[in-house]
Design a protein around this motif. Structure first.
Motif, PDB file in Angstrom:
ATOM      1  N   ASP A 258       0.859  -1.184   0.000  1.00  0.00           N
ATOM      2  CA  ASP A 258       0.000   0.000   0.000  1.00  0.00           C
ATOM      3  C   ASP A 258       0.895   1.233   0.000  1.00  0.00           C
ATOM      4  OD1 ASP A 258      -2.386  -1.289  -0.001  1.00  0.00           O
ATOM      5  OD2 ASP A 258      -2.798  -1.024   2.138  1.00  0.00           O
ATOM      6  N   THR A 259       0.592   2.186  -0.876  1.00  0.00           N
ATOM      7  CA  THR A 259       1.407   3.397  -0.931  1.00  0.00           C
ATOM      8  C   THR A 259       0.517   4.621  -1.107  1.00  0.00           C
ATOM      9  OG1 THR A 259       1.736   3.226  -3.336  1.00  0.00           O
ATOM     10  CG2 THR A 259       3.389   2.183  -1.933  1.00  0.00           C
ATOM     11  N   VAL A 260       1.047   5.751  -0.739  1.00  0.00           N
ATOM     12  CA  VAL A 260       0.464   7.053  -1.033  1.00  0.00           C
ATOM     13  C   VAL A 260       1.594   7.929  -1.540  1.00  0.00           C
ATOM     14  CG1 VAL A 260      -0.689   9.097  -0.123  1.00  0.00           C
ATOM     15  CG2 VAL A 260      -1.330   6.834   0.729  1.00  0.00           C
ATOM     16  N   ALA A 261       1.452   8.415  -2.773  1.00  0.00           N
ATOM     17  CA  ALA A 261       2.494   9.248  -3.380  1.00  0.00           C
ATOM     18  C   ALA A 261       3.856   8.559  -3.312  1.00  0.00           C
ATOM     19  CB  ALA A 261       2.547  10.629  -2.734  1.00  0.00           C
ATOM     20  N   ARG A 262       3.852   7.253  -3.586  1.00  0.00           N
ATOM     21  CA  ARG A 262       5.044   6.400  -3.614  1.00  0.00           C
ATOM     22  C   ARG A 262       5.655   6.161  -2.241  1.00  0.00           C
ATOM     23  NH1 ARG A 262       8.446   7.465  -9.245  1.00  0.00           N
ATOM     24  NH2 ARG A 262       6.639   7.869 -10.599  1.00  0.00           N
ATOM     25  N   VAL A 263       4.973   6.545  -1.167  1.00  0.00           N
ATOM     26  CA  VAL A 263       5.448   6.284   0.187  1.00  0.00           C
ATOM     27  C   VAL A 263       4.704   5.062   0.713  1.00  0.00           C
ATOM     28  CG1 VAL A 263       5.668   7.157   2.541  1.00  0.00           C
ATOM     29  CG2 VAL A 263       5.967   8.704   0.581  1.00  0.00           C
TER      30      VAL A 263
END
Length: 769
Positions: free
Chosen positions: A415-420
């Motif tokens: 799981d990522t958000v903005a590649r984080v």
């Protein structure tokens, strides 16, 4: 560091003195027609030698050879489009240009290669248990100028072909050396820039003018390619790739050897498919992205070698390879539909804070972005022995072969958000071994009858170790399977320069090891997945991991084909084929979502018709025309628990036209037109079908002098608006480019599309030294 060193070595070798004496020879097992050192240099011969598909050259009407010379006359948007020289095969893209292409053939949405096996210099390109999709085939490292031949076969009729080859296969072979060095510069629309340096050096110090096939000592081929582009996208693609090739070879088509190294690296930002309704309403521009942080990077390094020998009694071929490969993709196809980045575990990790759903008024930006990550090392090889002999008094050739491939894979879903990274959904270490053994016999039973009979066994073994931090060992296990596949072809004729074919055979494709071995759905333990908040009286407890059923390691297919090939009209090579292909299951690993599991789809049947023709109309003009029609349906009218029996994304009609015109020794003009017919995108066909796509490309080349050629290309000449792909998709869009929308856009049965690229121009300079 290794890639930089390879690039430097390739660039230095390219400027070494070139041995101009030799023509690029064919691969050791290519048909004899591909060796043409003694052909007279007439223009009609040059055009006619683009294909080796004459009567008597193949074992099926749908089998053929495309010579590398053909590619020099074709305008290509992407390297993978070299495969569109295979009649009926369509190459598109639904993401950034560093990602593997989307392929379509014979009513299959091949995704990124599931049922079409591709090889480059004997190295298999399909990746089993890939982070993104089963059989993932990335051909973005191809250098079209180095391609010698493309040998293609359709259908499961050939004993040498195993995993992933039910719909067909292609063997792409690079040249061993170049007549002259190449320095090529290309510039184009949307900041397209490409440089290619390539050349050959004769290490034996031989004289110029040596005939092809009789070199004086080993030859070294080297090439370096660099490419950058932004594309038409509102968020620039920022594709950067570097590519290097070194190949040392000696000998000729009958007896010789070669070793080669290839290194490739690319990174890019991608505009993935977006909701069609947002484009139509004007909420989103045609080339805009919803999530601006999607993209990827990939690397591969290949070391390979082959040795071949021919005698009066037969032949021997041996090859081996080792490869290191890595891939990481960040994708978001459902946008905010499934989960919230604000959900965090608490307490005993079974009670969690429910996500702030955007449709409940939350201003929090959610994200369904996920990352697929893998690193793998591959070793493999092939050993083939052939014998010339008599069978019942008839001329006969028997061939036996063994192929082994071992993949060691570290593969993860995040799981990522903005590649984080927010959460590791699954992480597995997979060791997968595939052993193929085959024997086939070709006998000339009568002047008008030849038979090809074969038998292949495929054995696969999978061992998976689950190293997911939150559930280690939950999905560990092993699995094995073996299948036996008989093959039979009968070739009748020729009569009046016409021959007839009957082909039948059994094929297969393997399934992702995770879908085979997993006993629990790893996404059901993901605290960022909103669908998992269904347990407990207050609805805020995460459900325990849900049990799933494994799928078989190998899935069978059965094919049958009737065909003919004719040259009854002077200058015209044409072939017709009527075929049937049945798959026992359309099992696929669903990688284009956060589900990350295998979904078993029903058995399916495809029936089709193909007509392919190549016409040397005059000494200066070559015309190509390929037509393909397919009817694809599930066997069960209500397969997969859904109404209807349409197979989503099964393209029913493909038409391609090409023309090459060379009015004089200096000028060359090339034109291609491709039509893809409408196709269903949902099983019950309740949604509008994906619209047809018609595109045309043009290339003009002018030889200023024997060394310098100028080139101009126009891609999508008429600037037609079309979609490379359309999917049925659940989605919820709460923000675009990070900016919240006043009213979220939600659809549990919508359509997402990836627009085809608009008209663009490229100009190039090619210098031969």
């Amino acid at each position: 560091m290794f890639l930089n060193a390879t690039a430097l070595a390739a660039a230095l070798a390219c400027v070494s003195p070139s041995t101009r004496a030799q023509q690029a020879r064919a691969a050791p097992d290519a048909p004899p027609q591909s060796v043409a050192a003694s052909d007279p240099p007439q223009k009609v011969e040059i055009l006619g030698r683009h294909y080796d598909n004459g009567v008597g050259t193949s074992d099926a009407a749908s089998q053929g050879v495309v010579r590398g010379e053909r590619l020099s006359d074709l305008p290509l948007l992407r390297p993978g489009e070299v495969l569109e020289t295979v009649p009926g095969l369509v190459v598109t893209q639904h993401s950034g240009d560093g990602k593997a292409n989307q392929y379509f053939l014979r009513g299959y949405n091949l995704d990124h290669g599931t049922d079409f096996a591709t090889f480059v210099d004997n190295v298999p390109m399909n990746m089993p248990t890939n982070a993104h999709g089963q059989g993932y085939t990335d051909l973005n490292f191809l250098i079209p100028e180095l391609v010698d031949v493309i040998e293609y076969q359709k259908g499961p009729y050939f004993a040498r072909n195993g995993d992933f080859s039910s719909a067909g296969s292609a063997q792409i072979r690079y040249v061993d050396h170049l007549d002259k060095g190449i320095a090529d510069l290309t510039f184009g629309s949307h900041d397209y820039r490409r440089v290619l340096l390539a050349g050959s050096t004769n290490l034996g110090g031989g004289k110029a003018g040596v005939a092809a096939g009789t070199p004086d000592g080993p030859r070294l081929l080297s090439a370096f390619e660099g490419e950058m582009k932004d594309g038409p996208w509102a968020i620039p693609e920022r594709l950067h790739k570097i590519n290097g090739v070194l190949k040392l070879s000696d000998g000729n088509r009958e007896n010789g050897w070669s070793v080669n190294g290839k290194a490739y690296s690319a990174h890019w930002d991608s505009t993935d498919q977006v909701p069609l309704e947002m484009i139509q309403s004007g909420m989103l521009c045609r080339f805009c992205a919803v999530d601006p942080t999607d993209g990827g990077h990939t690397q591969r390094v290949i070391l390979g070698g082959e040795w071949h020998r021919h005698t009066e009694g037969g032949y021997t071929r041996a090859s081996a390879y080792a490869e290191h490969y890595s891939l990481q993709l960040w994708s978001d196809f459902t946008f905010d539909f499934d989960r919230s980045s604000t959900a965090t575990p608490s307490g005993d990790d079974t009670t969690v804070t429910p996500p702030n759903f955007p449709f409940l008024g939350s201003a929090t930006r959610n994200s369904d972005q996920f990352s697929q990550l893998e690193h793998r090392n591959i070793v493999g090889g092939e050993l083939v022995q052939g014998w010339n002999h008599l069978l019942l008094g008839r001329d006969s050739v028997t061939e036996a072969g063994a192929q082994l491939r071992i993949d060691n894979i570290d593969v993860s879903l995040l799981d990522t958000v903005a590649r984080v990274t927010q959460y590791t959904v699954s992480a597995d270490q997979v060791r997968q071994a595939d052993l193929g053994l085959y024997i086939q016999n070709s006998t000339q039973w009568a002047p008008w009858l030849r038979g090809l009979a074969g038998l292949r066994t495929e054995t696969i073994h999978m061992r998976q170790t689950d190293v997911t931090p939150t559930t280690p060992g939950l999905n560990s296990g092993t699995a094995s399977a073996t299948q036996v596949m008989p093959k039979l072809s009968l070739i009748f004729g020729p009569w009046e320069k016409t021959e007839f074919f009957v082909n039948a055979g059994k094929g297969l494709h393997s399934n992702d090891a995770r879908g085979v071995i997993n006993r629990y759905d790893p996404t059901s333990a993901d605290p960022h997945n909103a669908s998992n908040y269904t347990c407990g009286a207050t609805g805020n407890k995460l459900c325990p991991p849900q049990a799933v059923s494994g799928v078989p390691p190998l899935v069978s297919s059965q094919g049958f084909e009737l065909g003919l090939r004719s040259e009854i009209i002077p200058g015209l090579q044409e072939s017709l084929s009527l075929w049937l292909l049945h798959s026992d299951s359309e099992l696929v690993y669903v990688a284009d979502s956060d589900i990350g599991s295998t979904v078993p789809n029903g058995a399916a049947r495809r029936v089709g018709f193909e007509w392919n023709s190549h016409y040397v109309y005059s000494r200066n003009l070559l015309l190509d025309l390929d037509l393909s029609w397919v009817r694809a349906r599930y066997d069960d009218a209500n397969a997969n628990g859904s109404p209807g029996n349409f197979i989503p994304n099964a393209v029913p009609r493909v038409f391609t036209f090409g023309a090459t015109y060379k009015p004089d020794e200096r000028t060359s003009l090339g034109w291609t037109t491709r039509y893809i017919g409408p196709y269903p995108i949902v099983q019950d066909n309740s949604l509008p079908p994906a619209p047809s796509a018609l595109t045309s490309n043009f290339i003009a080349q002018y030889k200023v002098n024997p060394a310098l050629t100028l080139r101009a290309e126009v891609l999508n000449v008429f600037n037609r608006q079309f979609y490379d792909i359309a999917y049925e998709q659940n989605y919820l869009v709460n923000s675009v480019g990070g900016a919240p929308l006043a009213s979220p856009v939600s659809n549990a049965n919508g359509i997402t599309v990836h627009p085809g690229e608009p008209r663009q121009f490229r100009v190039g300079l090619n210098y031969r030294f």
